[in-house]
Every structure is written in structure tokens, then in C-alpha cells.
Design a protein around this motif. Structure first.
Motif, PDB file in Angstrom:
ATOM      1  N   GLY A   1     117.835  65.361 125.520  1.00  0.00           N
ATOM      2  CA  GLY A   1     117.523  66.182 127.101  1.00  0.00           C
ATOM      3  C   GLY A   1     117.582  67.168 126.880  1.00  0.00           C
ATOM      4  O   GLY A   1     118.703  68.060 125.583  1.00  0.00           O
ATOM      5  N   ARG A   2     118.005  68.119 127.695  1.00  0.00           N
ATOM      6  CA  ARG A   2     117.745  69.786 127.747  1.00  0.00           C
ATOM      7  C   ARG A   2     118.547  70.084 129.238  1.00  0.00           C
ATOM      8  O   ARG A   2     117.427  69.585 130.795  1.00  0.00           O
ATOM      9  N   HIS A   3     119.200  71.068 129.426  1.00  0.00           N
ATOM     10  CA  HIS A   3     119.725  71.385 130.553  1.00  0.00           C
ATOM     11  C   HIS A   3     119.827  72.469 131.103  1.00  0.00           C
ATOM     12  O   HIS A   3     120.167  73.215 130.282  1.00  0.00           O
ATOM     13  N   ALA A   4     118.988  73.390 131.290  1.00  0.00           N
ATOM     14  CA  ALA A   4     118.719  75.127 131.743  1.00  0.00           C
ATOM     15  C   ALA A   4     117.910  75.059 133.030  1.00  0.00           C
ATOM     16  O   ALA A   4     116.609  74.418 132.949  1.00  0.00           O
ATOM     17  N   ASP A   5     117.343  76.506 133.421  1.00  0.00           N
ATOM     18  CA  ASP A   5     117.328  77.050 134.303  1.00  0.00           C
ATOM     19  C   ASP A   5     116.940  76.466 135.900  1.00  0.00           C
ATOM     20  O   ASP A   5     116.380  75.585 136.098  1.00  0.00           O
ATOM     21  N   GLY A   6     117.673  75.374 135.774  1.00  0.00           N
ATOM     22  CA  GLY A   6     118.117  74.661 136.612  1.00  0.00           C
ATOM     23  C   GLY A   6     117.735  72.770 137.171  1.00  0.00           C
ATOM     24  O   GLY A   6     116.921  73.314 138.185  1.00  0.00           O
ATOM     25  N   TRP A   7     117.269  72.790 135.699  1.00  0.00           N
ATOM     26  CA  TRP A   7     115.875  71.657 135.427  1.00  0.00           C
ATOM     27  C   TRP A   7     116.910  70.670 134.002  1.00  0.00           C
ATOM     28  O   TRP A   7     117.454  71.486 133.708  1.00  0.00           O
ATOM     29  N   ILE A   8     116.914  69.479 134.532  1.00  0.00           N
ATOM     30  CA  ILE A   8     117.494  68.563 133.809  1.00  0.00           C
ATOM     31  C   ILE A   8     116.150  67.652 133.069  1.00  0.00           C
ATOM     32  O   ILE A   8     115.084  67.445 133.987  1.00  0.00           O
ATOM     33  N   THR A   9     116.033  67.560 131.930  1.00  0.00           N
ATOM     34  CA  THR A   9     114.621  67.624 130.471  1.00  0.00           C
ATOM     35  C   THR A   9     114.938  66.073 130.423  1.00  0.00           C
ATOM     36  O   THR A   9     116.147  66.783 128.953  1.00  0.00           O
ATOM     37  N   VAL A  10     114.528  65.248 130.384  1.00  0.00           N
ATOM     38  CA  VAL A  10     114.959  64.000 129.726  1.00  0.00           C
ATOM     39  C   VAL A  10     113.287  63.857 128.576  1.00  0.00           C
ATOM     40  O   VAL A  10     112.024  63.246 129.507  1.00  0.00           O
ATOM     41  N   LEU A  11     113.545  63.825 126.969  1.00  0.00           N
ATOM     42  CA  LEU A  11     111.679  63.972 126.603  1.00  0.00           C
ATOM     43  C   LEU A  11     112.254  62.081 125.437  1.00  0.00           C
ATOM     44  O   LEU A  11     112.912  62.211 124.615  1.00  0.00           O
ATOM     45  N   VAL A  12     111.411  61.551 126.047  1.00  0.00           N
ATOM     46  CA  VAL A  12     111.597  59.706 124.786  1.00  0.00           C
ATOM     47  C   VAL A  12     109.983  60.179 124.007  1.00  0.00           C
ATOM     48  O   VAL A  12     109.282  59.943 124.451  1.00  0.00           O
ATOM     49  N   ASP A  13     109.887  60.934 122.989  1.00  0.00           N
ATOM     50  CA  ASP A  13     108.972  60.561 121.273  1.00  0.00           C
ATOM     51  C   ASP A  13     109.219  59.159 120.700  1.00  0.00           C
ATOM     52  O   ASP A  13     109.693  59.305 120.194  1.00  0.00           O
ATOM     53  N   ASP A  14     107.837  58.629 120.488  1.00  0.00           N
ATOM     54  CA  ASP A  14     107.595  57.802 119.448  1.00  0.00           C
ATOM     55  C   ASP A  14     106.664  57.965 118.601  1.00  0.00           C
ATOM     56  O   ASP A  14     105.957  58.710 119.035  1.00  0.00           O
ATOM     57  N   ASP A  15     106.559  57.048 118.246  1.00  0.00           N
ATOM     58  CA  ASP A  15     105.427  57.224 116.393  1.00  0.00           C
ATOM     59  C   ASP A  15     104.834  56.157 117.132  1.00  0.00           C
ATOM     60  O   ASP A  15     103.595  55.273 116.202  1.00  0.00           O
ATOM     61  N   GLY A  16     104.434  55.332 118.031  1.00  0.00           N
ATOM     62  CA  GLY A  16     103.445  54.032 118.413  1.00  0.00           C
ATOM     63  C   GLY A  16     102.138  54.737 118.300  1.00  0.00           C
ATOM     64  O   GLY A  16     101.468  55.770 118.030  1.00  0.00           O
ATOM     65  N   PRO A  17     101.547  52.945 119.148  1.00  0.00           N
ATOM     66  CA  PRO A  17     100.508  53.833 119.238  1.00  0.00           C
ATOM     67  C   PRO A  17      99.802  54.293 120.345  1.00  0.00           C
ATOM     68  O   PRO A  17      98.170  54.801 120.433  1.00  0.00           O
ATOM     69  N   GLY A  18     100.734  54.579 121.653  1.00  0.00           N
ATOM     70  CA  GLY A  18     100.476  55.904 122.639  1.00  0.00           C
ATOM     71  C   GLY A  18      99.751  54.804 123.676  1.00  0.00           C
ATOM     72  O   GLY A  18      99.069  53.989 122.996  1.00  0.00           O
ATOM     73  N   VAL A  19      98.978  55.536 124.387  1.00  0.00           N
ATOM     74  CA  VAL A  19      98.301  55.421 125.898  1.00  0.00           C
ATOM     75  C   VAL A  19      97.265  56.286 125.635  1.00  0.00           C
ATOM     76  O   VAL A  19      97.107  57.505 125.703  1.00  0.00           O
ATOM     77  N   PRO A  20      95.984  55.729 126.345  1.00  0.00           N
ATOM     78  CA  PRO A  20      94.815  56.794 126.394  1.00  0.00           C
ATOM     79  C   PRO A  20      95.372  57.597 128.252  1.00  0.00           C
ATOM     80  O   PRO A  20      95.782  56.877 128.484  1.00  0.00           O
ATOM     81  N   PRO A  21      94.782  58.823 126.890  1.00  0.00           N
ATOM     82  CA  PRO A  21      94.928  59.884 128.311  1.00  0.00           C
ATOM     83  C   PRO A  21      94.265  58.921 129.970  1.00  0.00           C
ATOM     84  O   PRO A  21      94.653  59.543 130.695  1.00  0.00           O
ATOM     85  N   GLU A  22      93.238  58.689 130.080  1.00  0.00           N
ATOM     86  CA  GLU A  22      92.969  58.211 131.356  1.00  0.00           C
ATOM     87  C   GLU A  22      93.698  56.537 131.881  1.00  0.00           C
ATOM     88  O   GLU A  22      93.399  56.913 133.339  1.00  0.00           O
ATOM     89  N   MET A  23      94.358  56.630 131.283  1.00  0.00           N
ATOM     90  CA  MET A  23      95.340  55.290 131.421  1.00  0.00           C
ATOM     91  C   MET A  23      96.427  55.708 131.542  1.00  0.00           C
ATOM     92  O   MET A  23      97.842  55.817 131.832  1.00  0.00           O
ATOM     93  N   ARG A  24      96.958  56.923 131.697  1.00  0.00           N
ATOM     94  CA  ARG A  24      98.886  56.933 132.040  1.00  0.00           C
ATOM     95  C   ARG A  24      99.298  57.526 132.882  1.00  0.00           C
ATOM     96  O   ARG A  24      99.853  57.504 133.185  1.00  0.00           O
ATOM     97  N   GLU A  25      98.263  57.582 134.068  1.00  0.00           N
ATOM     98  CA  GLU A  25      99.059  57.877 135.852  1.00  0.00           C
ATOM     99  C   GLU A  25      98.640  56.000 136.322  1.00  0.00           C
ATOM    100  O   GLU A  25      99.455  55.496 136.559  1.00  0.00           O
ATOM    101  N   GLU A  26      97.750  54.890 135.375  1.00  0.00           N
ATOM    102  CA  GLU A  26      97.327  53.989 135.917  1.00  0.00           C
ATOM    103  C   GLU A  26      99.043  53.108 135.456  1.00  0.00           C
ATOM    104  O   GLU A  26      99.634  52.031 136.533  1.00  0.00           O
ATOM    105  N   VAL A  27      99.545  53.206 134.558  1.00  0.00           N
ATOM    106  CA  VAL A  27     100.803  52.732 133.844  1.00  0.00           C
ATOM    107  C   VAL A  27     102.078  52.533 134.974  1.00  0.00           C
ATOM    108  O   VAL A  27     102.301  52.063 134.624  1.00  0.00           O
TER     109      VAL A  27
END
Length: 456
Positions: A376-402
Motif C-alpha cells: 500500500g502507498r499513500h502519497a500525492d493525494g492518492w491511496i494505492t493498494v497493489l496485490v501481486d501474485d505468481d499465479g497463471p494470471g488473466v489474458p489481457p483481453e479478459m481483464r475487463e470482462e472479469v
């Protein structure tokens, strides 16, 4: 075909977008400086034109008339000096020049004229006098408009002698013209001193309305807001209040309806559980119990999705502690999760709803990966949370569909424990309710990165 004309037209056509982009980058973006420019620029333009016309016409005209009168007097003195016998010390001529013409003169013996004097930066008087003396007298001369500030010294070579004349600067020059400029600039400053507070008072209700709308959009309480300012601003404020009332009433009606539906369905599911409990522990009963549990989970998921973050109020929360707590809970269930945070940990969010976002993202990552990193990061007026994993991922064309409700991927992501396909949809709905958004990207760990970003 006239190619030169074509080139000129093409050049002008190409310069217009460049000028537009330059003005877009240069002009202020906020309403107050833009409104101030609307007042200041016409005022500067008007005063510049007025000053130019005054200096070019009135000031120069008055100076020329005064200089002409002085040169005529000097010409008369020279004619008298050359045409009539004079006293040995020129006493009579000096008296006439002093009393009647307001000039101080001396008749010097023949001698060379002094070297040219330093010219002033603004040489209107010097230029006008030189031209008039050349036209009216036509003899070698020397003038000094700088040395003695209250007087103008003029020397004229008469051949056998030299005439030195002292004239007051006010006789040859419109010396009070600066008063016009002082009044003009002073009036402009007074108008600006009145306009700036007035503009601030007119713009402050707009800023207050924008802040109230932003707080309401982020789910924060809007306290102490009331319509103020001009009639149009008040109308916009009343429209905002009416919109807020309708939205809150709709949310309240939806919450009440969902509470009733939830109660009725839970009652039926409880009755099913009781009836199954009396049927014993057979294999068919176990399958029915499993179906009832799945129905219960699906019901909770549907209600959570429709309810969103409900009527929860935003409040300060320690986001760093929240991330650490969620990571520890997932780690206790066998998922390798680490958490870290940068910046000020105290943030204002809907704590339960935002916790659900992170739980959904981390839980989704843990189900399909062996290693998960939460940052997590709180800077420049924004709060950002990143969740990273080493799994199989999601195809780029499906990243909005999900993110669409009930969308499931067969081989990996967006599968809740109950299999409803609502986890990411609920998370995005809550984050957007906070004024932010969620996106999916490639992760440095080789799997998927979920980025949740809201204003802080």
C-alpha cells in the motif's frame, strides 16, 4: 498556381493549432485566475490604448505647442538682437526677455558650441525642440534638457556671438502628463483591490459545491453545506441537494427491500436445514446440505453485490494495520502473503467496505497462486493498494470482462469460494464508490497484479 500563397496559407493553418496548444498550456486552469484575467486583460488593453493615444496625441501635441511658443520667443529675441542697437551689457533686452517672455538670456562672445549633451532615454522634448529650432531659426545650436532638471539650456551660434537661453521646463514641456498615468494606474489598482475579494466571494460557493459533490461521491458525510452565492450557483446547489436526497432515499429503499428479501430467503433456507436435520446422515442428505450451503453462500454474494458498501459512513482507519491483519489471516490459512505500506497510514474510507475489497483481491490471489505480495502507498493525494501474485494470471483481453457480474474464467481467476463470479465486481463497485477504480496488470512476480486506487 501561386505556390507562395499556398505555402503562406498552409503555414498559417499549421500555426493556429500550435497557438491553441500554447494558450491551453499557458492559461490558468482554475476559475479564479481565469475570472481575474477576464477583468485584468480588458483593463490593461483599454489603459494601454488610452495611454498610447494620450502620449501619441495629447502629450506630444501639448509639448509641441509649448515648444513652438518658446522657440518663437527665442526667434523674436534673436531678431531684436540682430536688428536694433543694444546697450553695452544688453540690459534692456535681458529685462524684456525676463519680464515679458520669462526667459533668462546671456549674450556671449564668439566661441564654439559645447559638445553634444547626453540624450535622455525618453527624448520627446529634446526631439521636438531640436526640430523646431532647426525649422524656425536655422542656425547651429546646442540644447541640454537633462543637466538642470527644472530648466532647459539652449545655445545658438549667431556668427559673431553666441546666445545662451534658459527656459523653464514647464514652458516647453507638458510636465504634468504623468499625473494622468498615475491616476490611471491608481484607478486600476483600486478596481483590482475591489474586484479580487468580490471574485473570491463569488467563486467560494462554487468551490464549496464542488467539495460537497466530491465528498458525497466518495461516500463521505456532507456536513454544513448550504446554498450560497449568485442565483445560478444557488440553483446548482439546490439541484445537488435534491439529487443527494433522491439517491439517499433510493439507497434506503433498496436496503430495506434487500433486508426483507434476505430475511425471507434465510428463513426458507433455515427451514430446509431443519428438515434435512431430521432426515439423518445419508449420502443424499449430505448432497442436499451441500446444495443448501451453496445456496446460502450465493445468496450472501448476491446481496453483498447489490448492496455494495451500503450506508456505511467514511471514517479514519489505519490502512497499514488493516493490510497486515488481512495478510496474517490469509497466512494462517496456508497462503504465503506478505504486506507492507508506505506513507501516512491514517486514511478516511468506509472501513468495512474497503476491507472487503482487499479481502476479495487477496483471497482471489491466494486461491490461484503460491506467493502473494500486498503493498500500500499513500502519497500525492492518492491511496494505492497493489496485490501481486505468481499465479497463471488473466489474458489481457479478459481483464475487463472479469469485472462484470457472474463472469467466470474456466481455468483460473474470478472464482469466489461459492463460485458466483461476483468478487471482483463487488470490489470494483466499492472502489468506484470511493471515487477510484481497479485495474488488472502484469505482475513483477509473473502472475497478476490488481491495482486499487482511490483519492486520499
Amino acid at each position: 498556381m501561386d505556390w507562395a500563397r499556398v505555402r503562406d496559407r498552409a503555414r498559417r493553418f499549421l500555426l493556429l493549432p500550435t497557438l491553441g496548444r500554447f494558450l491551453h498550456r499557458t492559461l490558468p486552469k482554475r476559475l479564479f485566475p481565469r475570472s481575474l484575467l477576464i477583468i485584468v486583460l480588458p483593463m490593461i488593453l483599454l489603459q494601454s490604448v488610452a495611454a498610447y493615444v494620450f502620449l501619441e496625441r495629447h502629450w506630444e501635441l501639448v509639448t509641441r505647442r509649448l515648444s513652438e511658443a518658446t522657440v518663437r520667443d527665442i526667434t523674436a529675441v534673436i531678431n531684436v538682437l540682430q536688428s536694433y542697437p543694444q546697450d553695452p551689457d544688453y540690459a534692456t533686452l535681458k529685462r524684456i526677455a525676463r519680464d515679458d517672455l520669462k526667459l533668462s538670456i546671456e549674450v556671449l562672445p564668439k566661441q564654439p558650441l559645447p559638445p553634444p549633451a547626453e540624450k535622455p532615454f525618453f527624448s520627446l522634448l529634446d526631439r521636438t525642440l531640436s526640430r523646431l529650432i532647426s525649422e524656425s531659426i536655422g542656425k547651429p545650436f546646442w540644447i541640454d534638457t537633462v543637466g538642470r532638471s527644472d530648466f532647459v539650456e539652449i545655445r545658438i551660434d549667431l556668427g559673431d556671438r553666441q546666445l545662451k537661453v534658459y527656459a523653464r521646463r514647464s514652458q516647453t514641456y507638458a510636465a504634468n502628463a504623468h499625473i494622468f498615468l498615475v491616476w490611471m494606474v491608481g484607478t486600476a489598482l483600486v478596481l483590482l483591490a475591489i474586484a479580487i475579494p468580490f471574485l473570491r466571494n463569488q467563486i467560494r460557493p462554487i468551490q464549496t459545491l464542488a467539495a460537497a459533490a466530491e465528498d458525497f461521491g466518495r461516500g463521505r458525510p456532507v456536513e454544513g453545506f448550504r446554498p450560497r452565492g449568485a442565483l445560478e450557483v444557488r440553483q446548482a446547489a439546490y439541484a445537488f441537494l435534491e439529487m443527494r436526497r433522491r439517491i439517499e432515499r433510493q439507497i434506503e429503499q433498496r436496503t430495506t427491500m434487500l433486508a426483507g428479501v434476505s430475511h425471507d430467503l434465510r428463513t426458507m433456507l433455515t427451514r430446509f436445514r431443519l428438515e434435512l436435520a431430521f432426515l439423518g446422515d445419508g449420502e443424499e442428505v449430505a448432497e442436499l446440505k451441500k446444495d443448501v450451503d451453496e445456496m446460502q453462500a450465493m445468496l450472501e454474494g448476491y446481496i453483498a453485490f447489490v448492496r455494495g458498501d451500503g450506508d456505511e459512513q467514511a471514517a479514519p482507519v489505519d490502512l497499514s494495520a488493516m493490510l497486515s491483519e488481512i495478510a496474517a489471516k490469509e497466512a494462517s490459512e496456508g497462503c504465503a502473503v506478505t504486506a507492507r505500506f508506505e506513507g501516512e497510514p491514517q486514511v478516511t474510507v468506509k472501513a468495512s467496505a474497503f476491507r472487503r475489497v482487499i479481502v476479495n483481491l487477496v483471497g482471489n490471489a491466494c486461491r490461484h497462486a503460491g506467493t502473494v505480495e500486498v503493498s500500500g502507498r499513500h502519497a500525492d493525494g492518492w491511496i494505492t493498494v497493489l496485490v501481486d501474485d505468481d499465479g497463471p494470471g488473466v489474458p489481457p483481453e479478459m481483464r475487463e470482462e472479469v469485472f462484470k457480474p457472474f463472469v467466470r474464467l474456466d481455468e483460473a481467476r474470478n472464482q469466489d469460494q461459492a463460485g458466483t463470479g461476483l468478487g471482483l465486481a463487488i470490489a470494483r463497485d466499492i472502489v468506484r464508490g470511493h471515487g477510484g477504480d481497479i485495474s488488472l496488470e502484469e505482475s513483477p512476480l509473473g502472475g497478476l497484479r490488481a491495482r486499487a486506487r482511490i483519492p486520499g
